[in-house]
Design a protein around this motif. Structure first.
Motif, PDB file in Angstrom:
ATOM      1  N   LEU B 200       5.742  59.011  15.997  1.00  0.00           N
ATOM      2  CA  LEU B 200       5.696  58.963  18.091  1.00  0.00           C
ATOM      3  C   LEU B 200       3.933  58.616  18.512  1.00  0.00           C
ATOM      4  N   ILE B 201       3.708  58.770  17.741  1.00  0.00           N
ATOM      5  CA  ILE B 201       2.156  57.587  18.057  1.00  0.00           C
ATOM      6  C   ILE B 201       2.880  56.191  17.374  1.00  0.00           C
ATOM      7  N   THR B 202       2.906  55.943  16.486  1.00  0.00           N
ATOM      8  CA  THR B 202       3.412  54.649  16.044  1.00  0.00           C
ATOM      9  C   THR B 202       4.654  54.019  17.005  1.00  0.00           C
ATOM     10  N   TYR B 249      -4.446  55.922  12.871  1.00  0.00           N
ATOM     11  CA  TYR B 249      -4.004  55.780  10.729  1.00  0.00           C
ATOM     12  C   TYR B 249      -5.580  55.846   9.906  1.00  0.00           C
ATOM     13  N   PHE B 250      -6.966  55.590  11.001  1.00  0.00           N
ATOM     14  CA  PHE B 250      -8.004  55.866   9.917  1.00  0.00           C
ATOM     15  C   PHE B 250      -8.626  57.045   9.872  1.00  0.00           C
ATOM     16  N   HIS B 251      -8.711  57.467  11.145  1.00  0.00           N
ATOM     17  CA  HIS B 251      -9.592  58.441  11.213  1.00  0.00           C
ATOM     18  C   HIS B 251      -8.788  60.042  11.439  1.00  0.00           C
ATOM     19  N   VAL B 252      -7.543  60.180  11.568  1.00  0.00           N
ATOM     20  CA  VAL B 252      -6.403  61.674  12.097  1.00  0.00           C
ATOM     21  C   VAL B 252      -5.289  61.350  10.732  1.00  0.00           C
ATOM     22  N   LYS B 258      -1.974  56.481   3.498  1.00  0.00           N
ATOM     23  CA  LYS B 258      -2.008  56.145   1.986  1.00  0.00           C
ATOM     24  C   LYS B 258      -0.671  56.205   1.920  1.00  0.00           C
ATOM     25  N   SER B 259      -0.310  57.280   1.587  1.00  0.00           N
ATOM     26  CA  SER B 259       0.994  57.386   1.086  1.00  0.00           C
ATOM     27  C   SER B 259       2.031  56.374   0.954  1.00  0.00           C
ATOM     28  N   GLY B 303      -3.625  44.881   7.297  1.00  0.00           N
ATOM     29  CA  GLY B 303      -4.574  45.042   6.948  1.00  0.00           C
ATOM     30  C   GLY B 303      -4.551  46.534   6.779  1.00  0.00           C
ATOM     31  N   PHE B 304      -3.846  47.366   6.926  1.00  0.00           N
ATOM     32  CA  PHE B 304      -3.805  48.576   7.075  1.00  0.00           C
ATOM     33  C   PHE B 304      -3.544  49.334   5.962  1.00  0.00           C
ATOM     34  N   MET B 305      -3.004  49.014   5.082  1.00  0.00           N
ATOM     35  CA  MET B 305      -1.714  48.906   3.987  1.00  0.00           C
ATOM     36  C   MET B 305      -3.496  49.954   3.227  1.00  0.00           C
ATOM     37  N   GLY B 306      -3.433  51.123   2.330  1.00  0.00           N
ATOM     38  CA  GLY B 306      -4.625  51.267   1.891  1.00  0.00           C
ATOM     39  C   GLY B 306      -5.332  52.593   2.032  1.00  0.00           C
ATOM     40  N   VAL B 307      -5.679  51.488   4.014  1.00  0.00           N
ATOM     41  CA  VAL B 307      -6.178  52.844   4.390  1.00  0.00           C
ATOM     42  C   VAL B 307      -8.259  52.968   4.158  1.00  0.00           C
ATOM     43  N   GLU B 308      -8.343  51.258   3.614  1.00  0.00           N
ATOM     44  CA  GLU B 308      -9.238  51.528   3.264  1.00  0.00           C
ATOM     45  C   GLU B 308     -10.475  50.860   3.830  1.00  0.00           C
ATOM     46  N   SER B 309     -11.474  50.750   3.726  1.00  0.00           N
ATOM     47  CA  SER B 309     -12.873  49.847   4.781  1.00  0.00           C
ATOM     48  C   SER B 309     -12.607  48.197   4.870  1.00  0.00           C
ATOM     49  N   MET B 310     -12.470  47.674   3.760  1.00  0.00           N
ATOM     50  CA  MET B 310     -12.086  46.703   3.252  1.00  0.00           C
ATOM     51  C   MET B 310     -10.884  46.065   4.220  1.00  0.00           C
TER      52      MET B 310
END
Lengths: 648, 463, 108
Positions: B200-202, B249-252, B258-259, B303-310
């Motif tokens: 739902l958030i997405t 995606y990055f914090h919660v 990641k999967s 850019g969200f793939m893998g949830v990395e700082s890069m």
């Protein structure tokens, strides 16, 4: 760490200023104010010259004459990192070789700019000329300061593009268009070799990074010259696969041979005389054609590791040298003579590199020395020729004569350049040619004999022009009414003539190398060298000073041979035959058919499908809010299914 | 005093509102720009990592960069909208323009609070503050029914999205027992209810940043609403959506996302492709820009793939690049419609002759958006593609590259109109001084960012 | 059975919330009057609010966050409705109807 002064830290200005000038003159000043365009363009190149000299001064104060002269890279910017040791960077490398070339390029370019203000006056494409001239200077500078081979290649291509625009400057003339196309195609074809050479070389070099032994070099990049010229790298490459290394080097040399017009890729240079004379002076005498010599010089340690590659360089250079000199004796167009003379001198530079080796560096030194002196006197010769052509309104040397009184300044400067190229002391040409002959004598006596013979021929054909143009009686109306050129055209001539004299006295060896060379040159060498030059002058005097009866009888005596030589050995005809009858018919035509009917059709169909799907998708945007909501929820369902499908 | 930027913006908004009551014809744009500029300066000076209100308001590196992005977009949007706000004879002049400006400033304020929030409550309220006033702004052209219709569609889509988001928030709150985002991340168990919340958030965020299939409102709203709002939406609102997505995606949900690389890849593909394909067919330039910005959202998703700082750094860099390029285009659109009132692509015929500077700036910005080196758009896309490549999704990179090629086609279509087609009569396009300056500056940045990627390194340092 | 009527647990409250949300969603889909759609939106928002409160009561017993959130939800919903009504008035003054299926002027 050494602290760099103003010029070295801001060395990037030397690339930025011509770039800005190119954009400003091209877009803003050029269309509106022609006069200002010329002055602005010229001033920016003078500024670059000041920068080059300033950088050299600072470099020498850091690393004085006679001491070690390392390679430094004061400025570099990472452009695109592909992989760890495979990065494209844009940078500026400072070492004696690049400083020398920076100085040469900016000096000659600024003189040519100044000259063009007068020469191109009244031409409708005046602003366009200066714009492209600036672009050319930028590309040439970018080429010589490149710290890695990739940047060099990029600017190499840019040089080719700007020279295309400049050769085809008078684009309404069919011959000019044909000449520019020829130049571009021949050099492009050679660049294929260059690119293949780069690829093979960097591929091999890149693999070294995975070896243990090279871990301490991991800060380098597979494209860097510093890396490729590193003794360990050269050792590893030549022992691992010497044949492949030689192959790559020969490919690189093919690229150099295209740009520097070595046989058989020399065909574009005589035709390139269709461009305006300042262009010939800048591009085809002093700068672009030396790019090939510069490339071999830059990779000199690598070339040194392969006997075969060096031999290729030597013999191609020597052959071109004598081939071009022989043809130059028979040409009647003043610019053509000068073009073949350039070819011949380039041959000298190449063969000098070829006979050298990392242990016997005299040839390397001599080649660059000759590069410098040649740049000055050849540019002067071309500019002087331009002055003559401007006055007489003809290129044919048989139409000139008696210009000694009518064009005094041009006469003196032209004479000085001619003496220089003939190799008569104490003018600069003598010193550089002498060093080349000395290097050749030690390593390859056959080449020495060739070089000596060509020295005589050089003096002969150059003084042939001199005597026919300036001495004797005026042979046409144009010559009778010749007037001296304007001051803006004369100043560069005078300046370059001074350089033609004094540049020979420059402490070149101390500037270039760190330890003094052991000179084993026999003392009879300078005498023999200048002797052959004087012999050529004498012969020219006899044939052309007063009456040309001797010359005519010799010409008739040679008969058909003379005709063959005058037509440049019919090489162009051979090329045309091969291209038209063989390549066009059997290779190009089928490929063109495939391109039109198969490749294009695929592209068109793909585009058609894309467009159609666009139209179909457009229909979902109905404008009805309920549709939007439905899509929203369907989207949610799709997301859910995706989540399940991806199998989190 | 880490809330200084927000306070400055609020004060500016109130100043404009009150002054407009008493003083006639104040240069409200100047005041607003001054306020925004000082807020931007104060952000740069503030220490990252500060906390306020007992941990409710933080200034993390993410928040820092997003605030800069929001303030930049507001600054440039307001500058290029000078004609809409100040020039009464302009064909796109907005009635009661100071209220328009005030609302815009408050929206920016809401966005800034959004990225600094640590709890669901403040996140929700700031998100609504950043969304609801936009509905009102969309309806600003009272005399045009298109404007009200656009606002209606926007309202309904937005209301649906926020109710879905709210439901998701309630599930998250219920299953983890806390409103605090960091505590929530720790207590995450990926129970079915939480997965449902994720979906739902997405959906809700997808509405804001125009992901397919939640993008339908964009085309109508960009076309019907005032152009000043369309430009604002395309940069700031999209950035706000990305910010919320980053927070979630990055914090919660980091482990979950990641999967889910394949999931992201497919949505990104759908978004890019649909945006590009439909943009091919558009005739109205504002609608065209809507679809173009829809496809840009697809690239950003990569850019969200893998949830990395890069990935986060490349998303931030691309947003900055995108702001400048997009707003140059909108600036030119506004300059042209301000003088001529026309909004079809075919009306840009011969712009290179009537106003060569505008055409040149437009050309550079269009090339940048399609990813031509050496402009900044190429670098931005390069970094995003490398994130996808690093996760092993080479097919996605190929698809994205193909999409860039398709986008080049329709951008070139506009350039063709400007440079090759001849205009019947060249109306002179008057461009007011502030717009001229802003456009020139932004064009320079578009080129500069591509040549000197130092900004990327700067962002990288923060993470 | 009686116990469920007297003291419904969390599940039933959530069920109520879901049912309300679905009714709202259905109304959003089907109503043609703009105000009707707005009412459905209100339903959805309030369903979420109920969900928050019930979670707060049964699952998260420490603090009052859920109820506070509900306060905010009510306020925000009201704000949304205000804007909505303003837009509707603007449309109505021109079109004299609020039938969303007829509002299709924006081109494709």
């Amino acid at each position: 760490m050494n602290t760099y002064g103003f010029f070295l830290t801001n060395i990037w200005l030397i690339l930025l200023i011509p770039l800005l000038s190119f954009i400003i003159v091209g877009l803003f000043i050029g269309p509106k104010n022609k006069k200002l365009a010329g002055i602005f363009a010229t001033t920016s190149i003078f500024v670059c010259a000041a920068l080059a000299y300033g950088a050299t001064f600072e470099y020498l104060s850091l690393f004085p004459l006679g001491a070690e002269h390392p390679v430094i890279v004061p400025w570099s910017v990472q452009w695109m990192p592909y992989l760890e040791n495979l990065t494209a960077t844009l940078g500026i490398m400072v070492d004696p070789l690049s400083l020398l070339l920076m100085m040469i390029i900016t000096t000659v370019s600024s003189m040519v700019h100044l000259y063009s203000i007068g020469y191109m006056h009244g031409d409708p494409g005046y602003s366009r000329f200066f714009t492209v001239l600036n672009l050319f200077t930028l590309s040439m500078l970018g080429l010589v300061v490149a710290p890695n081979i990739l940047q060099m290649f990029v600017f190499w291509e840019l040089v080719g593009a700007s020279s295309f625009f400049l050769i085809g400057f008078y684009y309404t003339k069919a011959s000019a268009v044909a000449a520019s196309k020829k130049a571009f195609i021949v050099t492009r074809f050679a660049d294929l070799g260059f690119l293949l050479g780069i690829l093979i070389l960097s591929y091999e070099a890149y693999h070294l990074f995975s070896l243990e032994a090279f871990a301490h070099l991991s800060s380098y990049n597979a494209f860097d010259f510093n890396f490729l010229n590193h003794p360990e790298v050269i050792n590893a490459l030549s022992t691992a696969d010497g044949a492949l290394l030689t192959f790559a080097l020969v490919l690189l040399f093919i690229g150099a041979a295209g740009k520097s017009a070595m046989f058989p890729l020399h065909i574009w240079l005589p035709d390139a005389m269709e461009g305006p004379t300042p262009v010939s002076a800048l591009i085809h005498a002093a700068t672009m054609v030396v790019a090939g010599v510069y490339l071999v010089g830059r990779l000199f340690p690598l070339f040194g590791s392969s006997e075969v590659a060096l031999n290729v360089v030597t013999y191609v250079g020597a052959f071109t040298c004598v081939f071009a000199a022989v043809i130059a004796c028979t040409q009647n167009d003043i610019k053509r003579v000068l073009a073949f003379s350039t070819l011949s001198q380039l041959g000298y530079m190449m063969l000098s590199l070829g006979v050298a080796s990392p242990l016997h560096k005299l040839g390397y030194l001599a080649s660059n020395f000759h590069l410098m002196t040649h740049a000055f006197f050849k540019a002067l010769l071309f500019l002087g020729a331009g002055s003559i052509i401007h006055a007489v309104h003809s290129n044919d040397i048989w139409q000139m004569g008696g210009l000694r009184k009518k064009l005094p300044v041009t006469h003196i400067t032209f004479l000085m350049a001619t003496i220089a190229i003939a190799g008569i002391p104490p003018f600069s040409g003598f010193y550089s040619k002498d060093e080349i002959l000395a290097a050749a004598l030690v390593n390859n006596p056959i080449v020495f004999i060739i070089g000596l013979f060509v020295a005589a021929l050089t003096a002969f054909y150059m003084f042939r022009i001199y005597f026919l143009s300036f001495c004797g009686e005026a042979k046409s109306d144009g010559a009778k009414q010749a007037k001296e050129s304007s001051i803006s055209m004369l100043i560069p001539l005078i300046f370059l003539s001074v350089l033609s004299v004094v540049s020979g006295w420059f402490p070149f060896e101390k500037f270039f190398l760190s330890e003094a060379l052991v000179h084993n040159t026999p003392s009879w060498l300078p005498i023999v060298a200048s002797g052959s030059g004087l012999l050529g002058v004498l012969l020219a005097y006899l044939f052309y000073f007063k009456k040309t009866t001797y010359a005519n009888s010799v010409k008739n005596g040679f008969g058909p041979l003379h005709t063959v030589i005058q037509n440049k050995f019919y090489i162009d005809a051979v090329y045309l035959f091969v291209v038209h009858k063989i390549i066009f018919r059997f290779i190009a035509a089928p490929i063109a058919w495939i391109d039109r009917h198969i490749v294009d059709a695929t592209m068109d169909k793909t585009a058609y499908v894309t467009k159609e799907s666009g139209l179909v998708l457009k229909k979902i945007q109905t404008g009805n809010i309920h549709t939007y909501t439905m899509m929203f929820l369907l989207g949610g369902l799709v997301l859910f299914l995706l989540l399940l499908g991806v199998g989190f | 005093m880490i809330m200084l930027p927000e306070i400055i913006v609020i004060v500016t908004a109130l100043t404009v509102l009150v002054l407009d009551l008493f003083v006639k014809d104040i240069n409200k744009v100047q005041i607003a720009l001054a306020g925004l500029l000082s807020a931007l300066v104060s952000i740069i000076v503030l220490p990252i990592g500060g906390e306020l209100l007992g941990g409710q308001f933080i200034l993390s590196p993410t928040a820092f960069w997003f605030k800069i992005i929001f303030l930049l977009s507001a600054l440039i949007t307001i500058s290029i909208s000078y004609d809409s706000l100040m020039v009464k004879t302009s064909k796109i002049f907005l009635q009661s323009s100071s209220e328009f400006l005030v609302i815009m400033l408050l929206i920016i304020c809401g966005m800034m609070y959004l990225v600094s929030s640590t709890s669901l409550i403040s996140l929700y309220v700031s998100l609504e503050l950043a969304t609801i006033p936009l509905f009102a702004l969309a309806a600003w052209h009272k005399k045009e029914s298109k404007s009200a219709e656009a606002a209606l569609k926007y309202l309904f889509s937005g209301a649906l999205a926020s109710s879905l988001l709210l439901l998701a928030f309630s599930f998250l709150y219920g299953t983890t027992g806390t409103m605090n985002l960091s505590e929530m991340a720790v207590a995450m168990t990926f129970s079915p209810l939480q997965i449902w919340a994720f979906i739902l958030i997405t959906m809700g965020v997808g509405f804001k940043m125009t992901m397919v299939p939640f993008h339908f409102w964009a085309a109508d709203v960009y076309e019907g609403a005032p152009t000043a709002l369309a430009s604002f939406l395309s940069v700031a609102s999209k950035a706000a959506g990305v910010a919320v997505l980053v927070i979630f995606y990055f914090h919660v949900f980091p482990d979950l996302v990641k999967s889910l690389n394949g999931f992201l890849a497919i949505i990104a593909t759908m978004t890019m492709t649909l945006g590009n394909l439909v943009a091919l067919t558009q005739k109205n330039i504002k609608r065209f820009m809507a679809f173009s910005s829809i496809s840009q959202a697809g690239y950003i998703l990569m850019g969200f793939m893998g949830v990395e700082s890069m990935g986060l750094v490349s998303v931030l860099f691309y947003l900055i690049v995108y702001i400048f390029s997009n707003l140059v285009i909108f600036g030119v659109i506004m300059a042209v419609s301000s003088s001529t009132g026309k909004e079809e692509i075919s009306d840009y015929k011969g712009l290179s002759i009537s106003n060569p500077m505008l055409a040149f700036a437009m050309m550079l910005a269009l090339f940048s958006l399609s990813g031509i080196p050496p402009l900044s758009g190429f670098l931005g896309k390069f970094f995003l593609f490398s994130v996808a490549a690093k996760q092993g999704f080479h097919w996605l990179v190929v698809v994205a590259a193909l999409n860039s090629t398709v986008s080049l086609y329709y951008y070139l279509g506009i350039i063709k109109e400007m440079y090759i087609n001849k205009a019947d009569l060249s109306e002179s396009i008057l461009v007011s001084a502030p717009v001229k300056w802003t456009l020139s500056l932004c064009t320079v940045v578009v080129v500069a960012l591509g040549v000197l990627p130092q900004v990327y390194d700067l962002i990288l340092e923060g993470f | 059975m009686l116990s469920i009527i007297q003291e419904p647990g969390l599940t039933y409250w959530l069920l109520l919330s879901t049912v309300l949300f679905s009714i709202g969603l259905y109304g959003f889909f089907t109503r043609t009057n703009a105000i009707g759609i707005l009412i459905s939106v209100e339903l959805m928002l309030n369903a979420a609010a109920i969900s928050f409160v019930s979670f707060n009561n049964f699952a998260v017993t420490g603090d009052l966050d859920g109820q506070i959130m509900t306060m905010f939800i009510i306020a925000v919903a009201a704000a949304e409705v205000v804007i909505g009504m303003a837009i509707f008035i603007q449309i109505f003054s021109k079109q004299r109807h609020l039938n969303v299926t007829k509002m299709n002027e924006l081109s494709r």
